[in-house]
Design a protein around this motif. Structure first.
Motif, PDB file in Angstrom:
ATOM      1  N   SER A  66       0.830  -1.206   0.000  1.00  0.00           N
ATOM      2  CA  SER A  66       0.000   0.000   0.000  1.00  0.00           C
ATOM      3  C   SER A  66       0.866   1.259   0.000  1.00  0.00           C
ATOM      4  CB  SER A  66      -0.963  -0.005   1.199  1.00  0.00           C
ATOM      5  OG  SER A  66      -0.266   0.105   2.427  1.00  0.00           O
ATOM      6  N   LYS A  68       3.469   1.660  -1.716  1.00  0.00           N
ATOM      7  CA  LYS A  68       3.923   1.859  -3.089  1.00  0.00           C
ATOM      8  C   LYS A  68       2.780   2.047  -4.082  1.00  0.00           C
ATOM      9  CE  LYS A  68       7.814  -1.172  -1.995  1.00  0.00           C
ATOM     10  NZ  LYS A  68       8.427  -2.509  -2.223  1.00  0.00           N
ATOM     11  N   THR A  69       1.544   1.992  -3.602  1.00  0.00           N
ATOM     12  CA  THR A  69       0.382   2.100  -4.483  1.00  0.00           C
ATOM     13  C   THR A  69      -0.010   3.559  -4.698  1.00  0.00           C
ATOM     14  OG1 THR A  69      -0.477  -0.044  -3.761  1.00  0.00           O
ATOM     15  CG2 THR A  69      -2.062   1.478  -4.749  1.00  0.00           C
ATOM     16  N   SER A  70      -0.459   3.867  -5.897  1.00  0.00           N
ATOM     17  CA  SER A  70      -0.938   5.220  -6.202  1.00  0.00           C
ATOM     18  C   SER A  70      -2.139   5.126  -7.135  1.00  0.00           C
ATOM     19  CB  SER A  70       0.179   6.039  -6.864  1.00  0.00           C
ATOM     20  OG  SER A  70      -0.284   7.334  -7.191  1.00  0.00           O
ATOM     21  N   THR A  71      -3.304   5.521  -6.630  1.00  0.00           N
ATOM     22  CA  THR A  71      -4.523   5.541  -7.443  1.00  0.00           C
ATOM     23  C   THR A  71      -5.234   6.868  -7.201  1.00  0.00           C
ATOM     24  OG1 THR A  71      -6.087   4.661  -5.793  1.00  0.00           O
ATOM     25  CG2 THR A  71      -4.732   3.057  -7.000  1.00  0.00           C
ATOM     26  N   LYS A  75      -3.784   5.597  -1.701  1.00  0.00           N
ATOM     27  CA  LYS A  75      -3.020   4.345  -1.665  1.00  0.00           C
ATOM     28  C   LYS A  75      -3.550   3.324  -0.662  1.00  0.00           C
ATOM     29  CE  LYS A  75       0.586   6.507   1.224  1.00  0.00           C
ATOM     30  NZ  LYS A  75       2.037   6.787   1.299  1.00  0.00           N
ATOM     31  N   LYS A 197      -6.813  10.757  -1.142  1.00  0.00           N
ATOM     32  CA  LYS A 197      -5.719  11.330  -1.930  1.00  0.00           C
ATOM     33  C   LYS A 197      -5.550  12.822  -1.658  1.00  0.00           C
ATOM     34  CE  LYS A 197      -3.876  11.424  -6.644  1.00  0.00           C
ATOM     35  NZ  LYS A 197      -2.660  10.650  -6.318  1.00  0.00           N
TER      36      LYS A 197
END
Length: 428
Positions: A66, A68-71, A75, A197
């Motif tokens: 999580s 390293k996640t980007s949406t 994250k 975000k």
């Protein structure tokens, strides 16, 4: 700078959903294993330890993923939504397998639920610091823990209401459905009120620049702990393991103990656990205030000694008596005294740049204890008798008292809290 309490409460809905499930897991799964599938207490203990075995490697894994996640949703939110949805779906298969008496279906569903819960447990915990400026995270963590306690209390009330007492093998589907509904409702509320975000970007802008701290961080990483501090850390971590050995033995087997040893039926056993949880919640602020006056170590020693006496007292009741609830209220107070102060003592010995590593030490010892103790205590229940549960717990609490006496560091007096909520600053 002021904490946005409303926002933090909404962020805490994710942790509320997690604790709602775990309270049901510890109370109901042992009963299904015992009465439907006639699993031995030793094997049942091994099953109850599965969540902690998975947690040892899955929580860091999904926490890192999580990170390293980007949406466009943020994250953490995708993991929280996916994990909750999967958990609620697979959760409903457990009472169905219980009703049909299909063991492989039960174990498969249980494993799927535990994996699904692991997907979003770390991201849910990490969401609060993501959306809270550093100086306010202590207060934020207090609110998160309160939300989790509320989730546990909701489940205990549901158990009392939805689990009938006229049969040893009740239909648990209404209980599981109600918990799944609360979990889904909590996360839906979170998603529609917390734009992760945007809020994370705003919080990051408020954070202090850390470039000037790089040299200090490098120096701290190279330095090793003094020998006397290492000894204190070892004894403190042993204490953590011992009191979790005792406490978790009771929480993971109490529903069976109450039925077999005390003759309680249905969900009536939940009343004692509800008393303990309520007493703990009411104790957090007084315990935190006491620690600022007399120190963390003395507060923990009081809690561990009281916990050992409470467990010893529990063994004196051959059958259920209303006075048991007084003992459980004292258990809740004792556990609050321990839980509020133990994690801060561990990280007090860190150097600032390695708080995460010391947090890992804490969770490694606490989870390892919760892997071992259901199996050990389950073997005693099976081969010696159910009367061993409370003496077993009292013994490990007493061992924790002895090792805690040998701790010499980590007890620096905290600064006076600006808000009483800071007394709740404990790990999840």
């Amino acid at each position: 700078m002021k904490l946005n309490t409303k926002r933090t409460v909404l962020v805490g809905m994710a942790f509320l959903s997690i604790c709602t499930f775990w309270q049901m897991y510890e109370a109901v799964i042992p009963l299904i294993l015992k009465h439907t599938f006639h699993v031995s207490d030793t094997a049942s203990g091994a099953v109850m330890a599965l969540d902690n075995v998975l947690a040892l490697f899955m929580l860091p894994l999904f926490g890192s993923l999580s990170d390293k996640t980007s949406t466009r949703f943020g994250k953490r939110t995708p993991f929280i939504v996916a994990g909750t949805a999967a958990s609620c779906l697979f959760m409903l298969l457990i009472p169905l397998a219980d009703r049909l008496g299909i063991f492989w279906m039960f174990i498969t569903a249980l494993l799927l639920v535990l994996v699904s819960m692991s997907i979003y447990r770390s991201p849910a915990v990490a969401l609060m610091p993501d959306l809270t400026p550093k100086p306010l995270r202590s207060k934020g963590n207090a609110i998160i823990n309160l939300m989790g306690a509320i989730g546990g209390m909701i489940t205990l009330v549901l158990i009392q209401v939805l689990v009938p007492g006229h049969t040893s093998q009740p239909d648990y589907f209404p209980l599981f459905a109600a918990v799944a509904f609360i979990m889904l409702l909590s996360v839906v509320l979170l998603v529609f009120t917390i734009p992760e975000k945007r809020l994370a970007e705003e919080t990051a802008a408020l954070s202090e620049p850390e470039e000037e701290q790089e040299e200090d961080i490098k120096e701290n990483r190279k330095a090793s702990l003094p020998t006397d501090v290492k000894k204190s850390l070892v004894f403190l971590l042993l204490s953590v393991a011992f009191w979790f050995m005792g406490y978790n033995a009771v929480t993971s087997a109490f529903s069976k103990y109450a039925q077999i040893q005390w003759g309680m039926t249905g969900g009536s056993f939940a009343s004692s656990l509800l008393v303990a949880t309520g007493a703990a919640i009411l104790s957090y602020i007084p315990v935190g205030m006491a620690a600022t006056r007399i120190g963390r170590k003395k507060t923990i020693l009081f809690g561990v000694a009281a916990l050992a006496l409470c467990f010893f007292s529990g063994a004196l009741f051959p059958t259920y008596h209303p006075a048991v609830n007084i003992v459980f209220a004292l258990v809740g107070i004792s556990w609050a005294a321990i839980n509020v102060n133990s994690y801060p003592m561990v990280v007090e010995m860190s150097r600032g740049s390695n708080v995460g590593k010391f947090t890992g030490y804490y969770y490694t010892f606490s989870m390892a204890a919760q892997i071992i103790t259901p199996i050990f205590s389950g073997a005693l229940l099976e081969h010696v008798g159910y009367w061993t549960l409370f003496p077993y717990a009292a013994l490990f609490a007493a061992l924790a008292f002895v090792t805690m006496l040998l701790v010499r560091h980590g007890d620096s007096k905290p600064l006076p809290a600006k808000s009483k909520l800071e007394a709740f600053d404990t790990p999840d």
